[in-house]
Design a protein around this motif. Structure first.
Motif, mmCIF file in Angstrom:
data_model
loop_
_atom_site.group_PDB
_atom_site.id
_atom_site.type_symbol
_atom_site.label_atom_id
_atom_site.label_comp_id
_atom_site.label_asym_id
_atom_site.label_seq_id
_atom_site.Cartn_x
_atom_site.Cartn_y
_atom_site.Cartn_z
ATOM 1 N N GLY A 1 25.878 41.732 25.833
ATOM 2 C CA GLY A 1 25.748 40.598 26.739
ATOM 3 C C GLY A 1 27.100 40.035 27.131
ATOM 4 N N PHE A 2 27.990 39.942 26.144
ATOM 5 C CA PHE A 2 29.353 39.485 26.421
ATOM 6 C C PHE A 2 30.057 40.443 27.375
ATOM 7 N N GLU A 3 29.928 41.736 27.109
ATOM 8 C CA GLU A 3 30.559 42.726 27.983
ATOM 9 C C GLU A 3 30.020 42.634 29.410
ATOM 10 N N THR A 4 28.714 42.461 29.534
ATOM 11 C CA THR A 4 28.109 42.336 30.860
ATOM 12 C C THR A 4 28.695 41.156 31.619
ATOM 13 N N ALA A 5 28.803 40.022 30.945
ATOM 14 C CA ALA A 5 29.341 38.820 31.590
ATOM 15 C C ALA A 5 30.782 39.028 32.045
ATOM 16 N N VAL A 6 31.591 39.681 31.212
ATOM 17 C CA VAL A 6 33.002 39.876 31.555
ATOM 18 C C VAL A 6 33.160 40.886 32.690
ATOM 19 N N VAL A 7 32.397 41.986 32.651
ATOM 20 C CA VAL A 7 32.495 42.975 33.727
ATOM 21 C C VAL A 7 31.993 42.379 35.043
ATOM 22 N N ALA A 8 30.935 41.571 34.979
ATOM 23 C CA ALA A 8 30.444 40.898 36.186
ATOM 24 C C ALA A 8 31.508 39.952 36.730
ATOM 25 N N ALA A 9 32.193 39.242 35.846
ATOM 26 C CA ALA A 9 33.280 38.359 36.272
ATOM 27 C C ALA A 9 34.421 39.166 36.883
ATOM 28 N N ALA A 10 34.681 40.346 36.326
ATOM 29 C CA ALA A 10 35.720 41.216 36.879
ATOM 30 C C ALA A 10 35.349 41.659 38.286
ATOM 31 N N PHE A 11 34.083 41.959 38.499
ATOM 32 C CA PHE A 11 33.614 42.337 39.836
ATOM 33 C C PHE A 11 33.824 41.201 40.829
ATOM 34 N N GLU A 12 33.452 39.988 40.424
ATOM 35 C CA GLU A 12 33.632 38.835 41.304
ATOM 36 C C GLU A 12 35.109 38.591 41.597
ATOM 37 N N ALA A 13 35.955 38.726 40.570
ATOM 38 C CA ALA A 13 37.397 38.528 40.758
ATOM 39 C C ALA A 13 37.980 39.601 41.679
ATOM 40 N N ALA A 14 37.503 40.828 41.542
ATOM 41 C CA ALA A 14 38.014 41.922 42.375
ATOM 42 C C ALA A 14 37.676 41.709 43.839
ATOM 43 N N VAL A 15 36.480 41.219 44.089
ATOM 44 C CA VAL A 15 36.058 40.978 45.472
ATOM 45 C C VAL A 15 36.766 39.765 46.064
ATOM 46 N N ALA A 16 36.918 38.704 45.245
ATOM 47 C CA ALA A 16 37.524 37.469 45.744
ATOM 48 C C ALA A 16 39.035 37.572 45.891
ATOM 49 N N ALA A 17 39.689 38.229 44.946
ATOM 50 C CA ALA A 17 41.161 38.327 44.968
ATOM 51 C C ALA A 17 41.571 39.731 44.533
ATOM 52 N N PRO A 18 41.413 40.713 45.407
ATOM 53 C CA PRO A 18 41.624 42.114 45.020
ATOM 54 C C PRO A 18 43.036 42.455 44.570
ATOM 55 N N ASP A 19 44.019 41.686 44.971
ATOM 56 C CA ASP A 19 45.404 42.010 44.634
ATOM 57 C C ASP A 19 45.966 41.180 43.478
ATOM 58 N N SER A 20 45.124 40.373 42.856
ATOM 59 C CA SER A 20 45.622 39.482 41.806
ATOM 60 C C SER A 20 45.813 40.207 40.465
ATOM 61 N N GLY A 21 45.111 41.303 40.252
ATOM 62 C CA GLY A 21 45.189 42.002 38.967
ATOM 63 C C GLY A 21 44.307 41.386 37.898
ATOM 64 N N LEU A 22 43.650 40.265 38.202
ATOM 65 C CA LEU A 22 42.814 39.586 37.209
ATOM 66 C C LEU A 22 41.636 40.457 36.796
ATOM 67 N N ALA A 23 41.050 41.177 37.752
ATOM 68 C CA ALA A 23 39.895 42.021 37.441
ATOM 69 C C ALA A 23 40.259 43.092 36.416
ATOM 70 N N SER A 24 41.456 43.654 36.545
ATOM 71 C CA SER A 24 41.886 44.693 35.607
ATOM 72 C C SER A 24 41.996 44.143 34.189
ATOM 73 N N LEU A 25 42.540 42.945 34.067
ATOM 74 C CA LEU A 25 42.660 42.324 32.748
ATOM 75 C C LEU A 25 41.282 42.022 32.154
ATOM 76 N N MET A 26 40.348 41.599 32.986
ATOM 77 C CA MET A 26 38.992 41.331 32.512
ATOM 78 C C MET A 26 38.315 42.610 32.049
ATOM 79 N N LEU A 27 38.553 43.712 32.778
ATOM 80 C CA LEU A 27 37.969 44.987 32.362
ATOM 81 C C LEU A 27 38.537 45.437 31.022
ATOM 82 N N ALA A 28 39.841 45.265 30.835
ATOM 83 C CA ALA A 28 40.446 45.606 29.545
ATOM 84 C C ALA A 28 39.846 44.747 28.436
ATOM 85 N N LEU A 29 39.609 43.474 28.721
ATOM 86 C CA LEU A 29 38.965 42.571 27.764
ATOM 87 C C LEU A 29 37.576 43.084 27.393
#
Length: 221
Positions: free
Chosen positions: A90-118
């Motif tokens: 459940g935790f992993e699902t929430a973080v990957v979903a957040a990574a998806f939202e971050a990637a779509v909202a700010a694709p060049d920020s690198g935040l999604a990559s850090l969330m995926l590593a998390l």
């Protein structure tokens, strides 16, 4: 959850690790979101070449992965053992979903990559209580070695004839997941992250149902 379910979950989770790693590798130009050995090498090479600015991102990815490991370990320690897998998924699902939202909202920020590593760091704790089982982790070097070792013993007739099959399937799961990730990114770009988020969510739901059935005494497969 019974051992067959754990095996199935582990192979799917290994494929997810390969999937997000392929996306990370393509997007980050040679860095990874789950394979920290590669990031550690990249970090050391950047420092060795006197390029600390190039060492920053792999260092952040390693730290994010480590934080995910800490989160997964903490959830596993604080949750009753039978509920560990559903909670971590459940935790992993929430973080990957957040990574998806971050990637779509700010694709060049690198935040999604850090969330995926998390998320990948936490995933390693999902099946950690299943003894003698390598699937579900984000690295398969050990499984690949075990595959070769067991195959050699089988060919020499000094070990079980088909003991190597399981480790080979784990490696194959990562390969298939990585291939799927590369193809999905080519067709969907960053929207491809919706796929692992959805799969992780389904796994979390199924794990919850199976655990609840077992807790109530209802037989499971």
């Amino acid at each position: 959850m019974t051992r067959p379910w754990h095996l199935g979950f582990g192979l799917i989770l290994t494929a997810i690790a390969g999937y997000v790693d392929a996306l990370g590798f393509i997007r980050l130009g040679g860095l990874y979101t789950s394979f920290m050995s590669g990031n550690t090498t990249q970090f050391a090479v950047a420092l060795g070449h006197g390029q600390p600015q190039l060492a920053l991102l792999p260092a952040l990815l390693i730290l994010a992965f480590l934080l995910g490991c800490l989160c997964g370990g903490a959830l596993s320690a604080l949750t009753p053992s039978r509920w560990g897998t559903p909670v971590i998924l459940g935790f992993e699902t929430a973080v990957v979903a957040a990574a998806f939202e971050a990637a779509v909202a700010a694709p060049d920020s690198g935040l999604a990559s850090l969330m995926l590593a998390l998320a990948m760091g936490a995933q390693n704790a999902a099946l950690s209580h299943v003894q003698g089982f390598r699937a579900g982790t984000t690295f398969v070097t050990g499984a690949l070695f075990s595959f070769g070792h067991k195959l050699a013993l089988a060919l020499a007739r000094r070990g079980a004839r088909y003991a190597w099959v399981g480790d080979g399937v784990v490696w194959l799961a990562l390969l298939v997941g990585s291939l799927a990730g590369a193809v999905a990114y080519g067709r969907l770009a960053l929207y491809a992250l919706a796929i692992p988020a959805g799969i992780a969510g389904v796994l979390a739901l199924v794990a919850t149902i199976l655990t609840a059935r077992r807790a109530s005494g209802t037989p499971t497969l």
